[in-house]
Write a protein that holds these residues in place. Structure first.
Motif, PDB file in Angstrom:
ATOM      1  N   ILE A   7       0.863  -1.185   0.000  1.00 18.78           N
ATOM      2  CA  ILE A   7       0.000   0.000   0.000  1.00 18.78           C
ATOM      3  C   ILE A   7       0.896   1.230   0.000  1.00 18.78           C
ATOM      4  CG2 ILE A   7      -1.763   1.303   1.252  1.00 18.78           C
ATOM      5  CD1 ILE A   7      -2.594  -1.359   2.547  1.00 18.78           C
ATOM      6  N   GLY A   8       0.658   2.142  -0.926  1.00 18.97           N
ATOM      7  CA  GLY A   8       1.467   3.341  -1.021  1.00 18.97           C
ATOM      8  C   GLY A   8       1.237   4.283   0.146  1.00 18.97           C
ATOM      9  N   HIS A   9       2.316   4.815   0.715  1.00 22.86           N
ATOM     10  CA  HIS A   9       2.176   5.801   1.790  1.00 22.86           C
ATOM     11  C   HIS A   9       2.712   7.165   1.386  1.00 22.86           C
ATOM     12  CE1 HIS A   9       6.465   5.777   2.845  1.00 22.86           C
ATOM     13  NE2 HIS A   9       6.439   4.461   2.854  1.00 22.86           N
ATOM     14  N   SER A  10       3.537   7.226   0.330  1.00 28.20           N
ATOM     15  CA  SER A  10       4.074   8.509  -0.113  1.00 28.20           C
ATOM     16  C   SER A  10       4.683   8.313  -1.492  1.00 28.20           C
ATOM     17  CB  SER A  10       5.135   9.035   0.856  1.00 28.20           C
ATOM     18  OG  SER A  10       6.241   8.155   0.906  1.00 28.20           O
ATOM     19  N   PHE A  11       5.017   9.423  -2.125  1.00 26.16           N
ATOM     20  CA  PHE A  11       5.699   9.312  -3.405  1.00 26.16           C
ATOM     21  C   PHE A  11       6.748  10.402  -3.525  1.00 26.16           C
ATOM     22  CE2 PHE A  11       2.494  12.466  -4.663  1.00 26.16           C
ATOM     23  CZ  PHE A  11       3.224  13.320  -5.492  1.00 26.16           C
ATOM     24  N   TYR A  12       7.673  10.183  -4.437  1.00 22.51           N
ATOM     25  CA  TYR A  12       8.584  11.261  -4.813  1.00 22.51           C
ATOM     26  C   TYR A  12       8.396  11.515  -6.300  1.00 22.51           C
ATOM     27  CZ  TYR A  12      11.797   7.654  -6.627  1.00 22.51           C
ATOM     28  OH  TYR A  12      12.362   6.615  -7.310  1.00 22.51           O
ATOM     29  N   GLY A  13       8.614  12.747  -6.703  1.00 20.72           N
ATOM     30  CA  GLY A  13       8.474  13.109  -8.100  1.00 20.72           C
ATOM     31  C   GLY A  13       9.836  13.424  -8.692  1.00 20.72           C
ATOM     32  N   GLN A  14      10.147  12.799  -9.805  1.00 20.94           N
ATOM     33  CA  GLN A  14      11.384  13.112 -10.515  1.00 20.94           C
ATOM     34  C   GLN A  14      11.070  14.237 -11.490  1.00 20.94           C
ATOM     35  OE1 GLN A  14      13.479   9.744 -10.469  1.00 20.94           O
ATOM     36  NE2 GLN A  14      15.041  10.206 -11.978  1.00 20.94           N
ATOM     37  N   CYS A  15      11.794  15.340 -11.388  1.00 24.00           N
ATOM     38  CA  CYS A  15      11.415  16.536 -12.120  1.00 24.00           C
ATOM     39  C   CYS A  15      12.653  17.330 -12.525  1.00 24.00           C
ATOM     40  CB  CYS A  15      10.470  17.384 -11.270  1.00 24.00           C
ATOM     41  SG  CYS A  15      11.210  18.001  -9.735  1.00 24.00           S
ATOM     42  N   ILE A  16      12.446  18.545 -13.000  1.00 23.01           N
ATOM     43  CA  ILE A  16      13.529  19.426 -13.430  1.00 23.01           C
ATOM     44  C   ILE A  16      13.931  20.347 -12.282  1.00 23.01           C
ATOM     45  CG2 ILE A  16      14.143  21.347 -14.977  1.00 23.01           C
ATOM     46  CD1 ILE A  16      12.080  20.211 -16.972  1.00 23.01           C
ATOM     47  N   PRO A  23      10.339  16.264   3.383  1.00 20.06           N
ATOM     48  CA  PRO A  23       9.591  16.562   2.149  1.00 20.06           C
ATOM     49  C   PRO A  23       9.080  15.321   1.441  1.00 20.06           C
ATOM     50  CG  PRO A  23      11.943  16.780   1.770  1.00 20.06           C
ATOM     51  CD  PRO A  23      11.776  16.547   3.245  1.00 20.06           C
ATOM     52  N   SER A  24       8.138  14.637   2.114  1.00 19.82           N
ATOM     53  CA  SER A  24       7.528  13.426   1.587  1.00 19.82           C
ATOM     54  C   SER A  24       6.114  13.771   1.149  1.00 19.82           C
ATOM     55  CB  SER A  24       7.547  12.364   2.680  1.00 19.82           C
ATOM     56  OG  SER A  24       6.385  11.637   2.751  1.00 19.82           O
ATOM     57  N   ASN A  25       5.711  13.296  -0.015  1.00 18.74           N
ATOM     58  CA  ASN A  25       4.389  13.613  -0.563  1.00 18.74           C
ATOM     59  C   ASN A  25       3.385  12.546  -0.149  1.00 18.74           C
ATOM     60  OD1 ASN A  25       5.159  15.936  -2.425  1.00 18.74           O
ATOM     61  ND2 ASN A  25       6.553  14.336  -3.125  1.00 18.74           N
ATOM     62  N   PRO A  26       2.430  12.872   0.731  1.00 17.74           N
ATOM     63  CA  PRO A  26       1.484  11.866   1.219  1.00 17.74           C
ATOM     64  C   PRO A  26       0.676  11.224   0.101  1.00 17.74           C
ATOM     65  CG  PRO A  26       1.390  13.840   2.593  1.00 17.74           C
ATOM     66  CD  PRO A  26       2.241  14.173   1.409  1.00 17.74           C
ATOM     67  N   SER A  27       0.371   9.948   0.274  1.00 22.03           N
ATOM     68  CA  SER A  27      -0.507   9.273  -0.682  1.00 22.03           C
ATOM     69  C   SER A  27      -1.965   9.651  -0.436  1.00 22.03           C
ATOM     70  CB  SER A  27      -0.330   7.758  -0.585  1.00 22.03           C
ATOM     71  OG  SER A  27      -0.634   7.298   0.725  1.00 22.03           O
ATOM     72  N   SER A  28      -2.300  10.005   0.796  1.00 18.86           N
ATOM     73  CA  SER A  28      -3.676  10.375   1.122  1.00 18.86           C
ATOM     74  C   SER A  28      -3.969  11.798   0.668  1.00 18.86           C
ATOM     75  CB  SER A  28      -3.917  10.282   2.632  1.00 18.86           C
ATOM     76  OG  SER A  28      -5.174  10.868   2.957  1.00 18.86           O
ATOM     77  N   PRO A  29      -4.950  11.995  -0.204  1.00 15.32           N
ATOM     78  CA  PRO A  29      -5.294  13.364  -0.617  1.00 15.32           C
ATOM     79  C   PRO A  29      -5.819  14.204   0.544  1.00 15.32           C
ATOM     80  CG  PRO A  29      -6.912  11.785  -1.464  1.00 15.32           C
ATOM     81  CD  PRO A  29      -5.802  10.984  -0.882  1.00 15.32           C
ATOM     82  N   LEU A  30      -6.326  13.546   1.590  1.00 17.36           N
ATOM     83  CA  LEU A  30      -6.866  14.278   2.743  1.00 17.36           C
ATOM     84  C   LEU A  30      -5.758  14.868   3.610  1.00 17.36           C
ATOM     85  CD1 LEU A  30      -9.732  11.850   3.875  1.00 17.36           C
ATOM     86  CD2 LEU A  30      -9.794  13.670   2.171  1.00 17.36           C
ATOM     87  N   ALA A  31      -4.555  14.336   3.496  1.00 18.76           N
ATOM     88  CA  ALA A  31      -3.446  14.815   4.331  1.00 18.76           C
ATOM     89  C   ALA A  31      -3.095  16.267   4.017  1.00 18.76           C
ATOM     90  CB  ALA A  31      -2.226  13.931   4.140  1.00 18.76           C
ATOM     91  N   TYR A  32      -3.256  16.663   2.761  1.00 21.18           N
ATOM     92  CA  TYR A  32      -2.833  18.003   2.354  1.00 21.18           C
ATOM     93  C   TYR A  32      -3.678  19.096   3.002  1.00 21.18           C
ATOM     94  CZ  TYR A  32      -0.002  15.405  -0.922  1.00 21.18           C
ATOM     95  OH  TYR A  32       0.915  14.536  -1.462  1.00 21.18           O
ATOM     96  N   ALA A  33      -4.921  18.776   3.316  1.00 20.75           N
ATOM     97  CA  ALA A  33      -5.798  19.752   3.974  1.00 20.75           C
ATOM     98  C   ALA A  33      -5.379  20.003   5.417  1.00 20.75           C
ATOM     99  CB  ALA A  33      -7.245  19.276   3.917  1.00 20.75           C
ATOM    100  N   LYS A  34      -4.549  19.139   5.962  1.00 18.27           N
ATOM    101  CA  LYS A  34      -4.091  19.265   7.351  1.00 18.27           C
ATOM    102  C   LYS A  34      -2.761  20.020   7.443  1.00 18.27           C
ATOM    103  CE  LYS A  34      -6.541  15.047   8.683  1.00 18.27           C
ATOM    104  NZ  LYS A  34      -7.590  15.781   9.421  1.00 18.27           N
TER     105      LYS A  34
END
Length: 242
Positions: free
Chosen positions: A19-28, A187-198
């Motif tokens: 189950i995913g708990h976070s992601f990282y984005g590879q970017c510029i 700087p971990s990106n939560p998998s839960s969309p509800l986390a960002y509101a907190k």
């Protein structure tokens, strides 16, 4: 695990074994003082060394999956049409940039080091890796258009001695408030969309997973990579040496 539903973990992050708990984005990542005030907006700009002068850095297979998707995006392939990856097309586009790639990085901090030393003006990077540089006053920024998302997850080893405790940990860690608290510390990106509101607006805006950025990126097709990584890596090594 009750929190999987209450946290609204996206379906594509719930697999048969994890189950995913976070992601990282590879970017510029780029130096903000390098292009006369212009900002790279896309992978096409990353490839455009006339308009955006200076050296480039990209990942080696020792650091992460080869960045074939970025080459295809640079050549106009839409994000939703990337997979299955057209290898001949991707390597043809990579070859156009080969002479401008000054370094293939193999560890998370290295893109920031190369940018700080002005050895390159743009590099691929894991999205959370330039926050400390910005705090130190290094003139760098990130561009999240076309970022490749890869998820970290929880799984339980077969035969684990403390299965109940593992489920308890997962239940706690996947709660939106737990994911939000982790994001405040790292700087971990939560998998839960509800986390960002907190999170506060500033905390939220610092994360590549924030709602305003999410549609700018795509999920790495891990099933495709599992089948093809060995062959792609072999071809990449031959290309890099060539």
């Amino acid at each position: 695990i009750k929190s999987v539903k209450s946290a609204k973990i996206p379906e594509n992050q719930v697999t048969g074994h994890a189950i995913g708990h976070s992601f990282y984005g590879q970017c510029i990542a780029y130096r903000t003082d390098a292009f006369g005030g212009r900002k790279p907006e896309s992978w096409a700009d990353f490839w455009d060394t006339k308009a955006f002068t200076g050296g480039r850095a990209m990942v080696s297979p020792d650091g992460d999956l080869p960045e074939l998707e970025f080459a295809l995006l640079a050549d106009g392939v839409p994000m939703d049409k990337l997979y299955p990856l057209d290898l001949d097309h991707a390597f043809k586009v990579l070859t156009r940039l080969r002479s401008d790639i000054k370094k293939f990085w193999d560890s998370g901090p290295l893109p920031g080091v190369l940018l700080s030393r002005q050895e390159v003006t743009m590099s691929t990077v894991w999205d959370g890796r330039i926050a400390d540089l910005q705090k130190q006053g290094v003139p760098v920024a990130r561009q999240l258009n076309g970022m490749r998302r890869q998820f970290s997850g929880y799984a339980i080893a077969k035969g684990a001695a403390h299965v109940d405790a593992a489920y308890q940990l997962m239940e706690f860690a996947l709660r939106p408030e737990s994911q939000a608290n982790l994001a405040k510390a790292f700087p971990s990106n939560p998998s839960s969309p509800l986390a960002y509101a907190k999170l506060t607006e500033d905390e939220r805006n610092a994360l590549a997973g924030a709602p305003q950025y999410y549609d700018k990126g795509f999920d790495a097709d891990i099933n495709w990579w599992l089948k093809n990584e060995t062959a792609v890596t072999k071809r990449w090594l031959e290309w890099a040496r060539g």
